[in-house]
Design a protein around this motif. Structure first.
Motif, PDB file in Angstrom:
ATOM      1  N   MET A   6       0.740  -1.330   0.112  1.00  0.00           N
ATOM      2  CA  MET A   6      -0.102   0.028   0.103  1.00  0.00           C
ATOM      3  C   MET A   6       0.817   1.160   0.020  1.00  0.00           C
ATOM      4  SD  MET A   6      -3.501   0.149   2.345  1.00  0.00           S
ATOM      5  CE  MET A   6      -3.102   1.191   3.594  1.00  0.00           C
ATOM      6  N   THR A   7       2.196   0.947   0.451  1.00  0.00           N
ATOM      7  CA  THR A   7       2.984   2.276   0.093  1.00  0.00           C
ATOM      8  C   THR A   7       4.108   2.077  -0.857  1.00  0.00           C
ATOM      9  OG1 THR A   7       2.590   2.660   2.519  1.00  0.00           O
ATOM     10  CG2 THR A   7       4.585   3.701   1.660  1.00  0.00           C
ATOM     11  N   PRO A   8       3.929   2.786  -1.953  1.00  0.00           N
ATOM     12  CA  PRO A   8       5.078   2.610  -3.096  1.00  0.00           C
ATOM     13  C   PRO A   8       6.418   3.053  -2.676  1.00  0.00           C
ATOM     14  CG  PRO A   8       3.612   4.451  -3.388  1.00  0.00           C
ATOM     15  CD  PRO A   8       3.106   3.709  -2.235  1.00  0.00           C
ATOM     16  N   ARG A   9       7.544   2.522  -3.241  1.00  0.00           N
ATOM     17  CA  ARG A   9       8.721   2.904  -3.167  1.00  0.00           C
ATOM     18  C   ARG A   9       9.055   4.518  -3.613  1.00  0.00           C
ATOM     19  NH1 ARG A   9      12.705  -1.651  -5.502  1.00  0.00           N
ATOM     20  NH2 ARG A   9      11.627  -3.547  -4.536  1.00  0.00           N
ATOM     21  N   THR A  15       3.603  21.162  -2.674  1.00  0.00           N
ATOM     22  CA  THR A  15       3.249  20.326  -1.343  1.00  0.00           C
ATOM     23  C   THR A  15       1.860  20.991  -0.800  1.00  0.00           C
ATOM     24  OG1 THR A  15       5.734  20.249  -0.960  1.00  0.00           O
ATOM     25  CG2 THR A  15       4.411  19.906   1.042  1.00  0.00           C
ATOM     26  N   GLN A  16       1.733  22.296  -0.686  1.00  0.00           N
ATOM     27  CA  GLN A  16       0.507  22.732  -0.346  1.00  0.00           C
ATOM     28  C   GLN A  16      -0.751  21.995  -1.199  1.00  0.00           C
ATOM     29  OE1 GLN A  16      -0.242  25.116   2.442  1.00  0.00           O
ATOM     30  NE2 GLN A  16      -2.359  24.060   2.019  1.00  0.00           N
ATOM     31  N   ALA A  17      -0.444  21.858  -2.652  1.00  0.00           N
ATOM     32  CA  ALA A  17      -1.535  21.355  -3.161  1.00  0.00           C
ATOM     33  C   ALA A  17      -1.767  19.840  -2.763  1.00  0.00           C
ATOM     34  CB  ALA A  17      -1.217  21.432  -4.789  1.00  0.00           C
ATOM     35  N   LEU A  18      -0.698  19.198  -2.378  1.00  0.00           N
ATOM     36  CA  LEU A  18      -1.014  17.902  -2.235  1.00  0.00           C
ATOM     37  C   LEU A  18      -1.612  17.759  -0.776  1.00  0.00           C
ATOM     38  CD1 LEU A  18       2.580  16.055  -2.746  1.00  0.00           C
ATOM     39  CD2 LEU A  18       0.398  15.535  -4.022  1.00  0.00           C
ATOM     40  N   LEU A  19      -1.483  18.692   0.180  1.00  0.00           N
ATOM     41  CA  LEU A  19      -2.245  18.610   1.347  1.00  0.00           C
ATOM     42  C   LEU A  19      -3.685  19.249   1.188  1.00  0.00           C
ATOM     43  CD1 LEU A  19      -2.602  18.621   4.369  1.00  0.00           C
ATOM     44  CD2 LEU A  19      -1.605  20.957   4.352  1.00  0.00           C
ATOM     45  N   ASP A  20      -3.836  20.063   0.229  1.00  0.00           N
ATOM     46  CA  ASP A  20      -5.204  20.573  -0.045  1.00  0.00           C
ATOM     47  C   ASP A  20      -6.092  19.256  -0.534  1.00  0.00           C
ATOM     48  OD1 ASP A  20      -4.544  22.865   0.921  1.00  0.00           O
ATOM     49  OD2 ASP A  20      -4.362  24.086  -1.266  1.00  0.00           O
ATOM     50  N   HIS A  63      -7.085   2.784  -3.042  1.00  0.00           N
ATOM     51  CA  HIS A  63      -6.418   3.372  -4.561  1.00  0.00           C
ATOM     52  C   HIS A  63      -5.781   4.572  -4.341  1.00  0.00           C
ATOM     53  CE1 HIS A  63      -7.850  -0.690  -6.031  1.00  0.00           C
ATOM     54  NE2 HIS A  63      -8.974  -0.035  -5.594  1.00  0.00           N
ATOM     55  N   PHE A  64      -6.626   5.578  -4.068  1.00  0.00           N
ATOM     56  CA  PHE A  64      -6.203   7.032  -3.931  1.00  0.00           C
ATOM     57  C   PHE A  64      -4.724   7.072  -3.025  1.00  0.00           C
ATOM     58  CE2 PHE A  64      -6.111  10.850  -1.163  1.00  0.00           C
ATOM     59  CZ  PHE A  64      -5.825  11.801  -2.047  1.00  0.00           C
ATOM     60  N   ARG A  65      -4.501   6.462  -2.055  1.00  0.00           N
ATOM     61  CA  ARG A  65      -3.302   6.491  -1.367  1.00  0.00           C
ATOM     62  C   ARG A  65      -2.196   6.050  -2.038  1.00  0.00           C
ATOM     63  NH1 ARG A  65      -1.292   5.521   3.907  1.00  0.00           N
ATOM     64  NH2 ARG A  65       0.657   4.372   3.685  1.00  0.00           N
ATOM     65  N   VAL A  66      -2.324   5.001  -2.883  1.00  0.00           N
ATOM     66  CA  VAL A  66      -1.105   4.597  -3.661  1.00  0.00           C
ATOM     67  C   VAL A  66      -0.854   5.630  -4.739  1.00  0.00           C
ATOM     68  CG1 VAL A  66      -0.268   2.817  -5.066  1.00  0.00           C
ATOM     69  CG2 VAL A  66      -1.631   2.164  -3.097  1.00  0.00           C
ATOM     70  N   GLU A  67      -1.836   6.006  -5.462  1.00  0.00           N
ATOM     71  CA  GLU A  67      -1.614   6.930  -6.429  1.00  0.00           C
ATOM     72  C   GLU A  67      -0.911   8.367  -5.800  1.00  0.00           C
ATOM     73  OE1 GLU A  67      -2.472  10.536  -8.762  1.00  0.00           O
ATOM     74  OE2 GLU A  67      -3.681  10.026  -7.156  1.00  0.00           O
ATOM     75  N   TRP A  68      -1.507   8.578  -4.853  1.00  0.00           N
ATOM     76  CA  TRP A  68      -1.297   9.988  -4.179  1.00  0.00           C
ATOM     77  C   TRP A  68       0.251   9.922  -3.513  1.00  0.00           C
ATOM     78  CZ3 TRP A  68       0.576  11.702   0.615  1.00  0.00           C
ATOM     79  CH2 TRP A  68       0.509  13.114   0.839  1.00  0.00           C
ATOM     80  N   LEU A  69       0.613   8.716  -2.674  1.00  0.00           N
ATOM     81  CA  LEU A  69       1.887   8.722  -2.480  1.00  0.00           C
ATOM     82  C   LEU A  69       3.039   8.431  -3.588  1.00  0.00           C
ATOM     83  CD1 LEU A  69       1.443   6.213   0.684  1.00  0.00           C
ATOM     84  CD2 LEU A  69       2.205   8.689   0.629  1.00  0.00           C
TER      85      LEU A  69
END
Length: 123
Positions: A1-4, A22-27, A51-57
């Protein structure tokens, strides 16, 4: 669930670009968290969140690489990335617990209201 994490990028973004992105990622993360109750089926939001988590990370890791966030002169930026990942972990736990504990009742309440509305002819 956590990509490299990706390798350090060849070209480093400016500090301003890094802060804004970085602010955009937080938003985006906060907006997604707020939307948990807007899903058609709240009891399944954990699946969509995963699914969102993996793509976002993946995007977060790429940005961290492009920002050289662990360079000495960008210590606060590196800390921001660490805290952002911690927040993602906490929100992931929240989404899973929310879906499993609150989701079924939330979905049932919405369905009951919908049925009551249909019974009264109200829209």
């Amino acid at each position: 669930m956590t990509p490299r994490k990706p390798e350090p990028a060849a070209e480093v973004l400016s500090a301003n670009q890094c802060v804004e992105r970085t602010q955009a990622l937080l938003d985006e993360l906060e907006k997604k968290r707020q939307a948990l109750t807007q899903a058609d089926s709240v009891r399944r939001v954990d699946q969509k969140w995963t699914h969102f988590r993996v793509e976002w990370l993946q995007r977060e890791g790429q940005l961290e690489s492009q920002c050289d966030a662990h360079a000495k002169d960008r210590k606060s930026l590196g800390l921001a990335f660490e805290q952002l990942e911690k927040l993602m972990d906490l929100y992931t736990t929240h989404a899973v617990q929310f879906a499993g504990e609150v989701g079924p009742t939330f979905d049932d309440v919405r369905e009951s209201i919908s049925q009551a509305r249909a019974g009264t002819g109200a829209r």
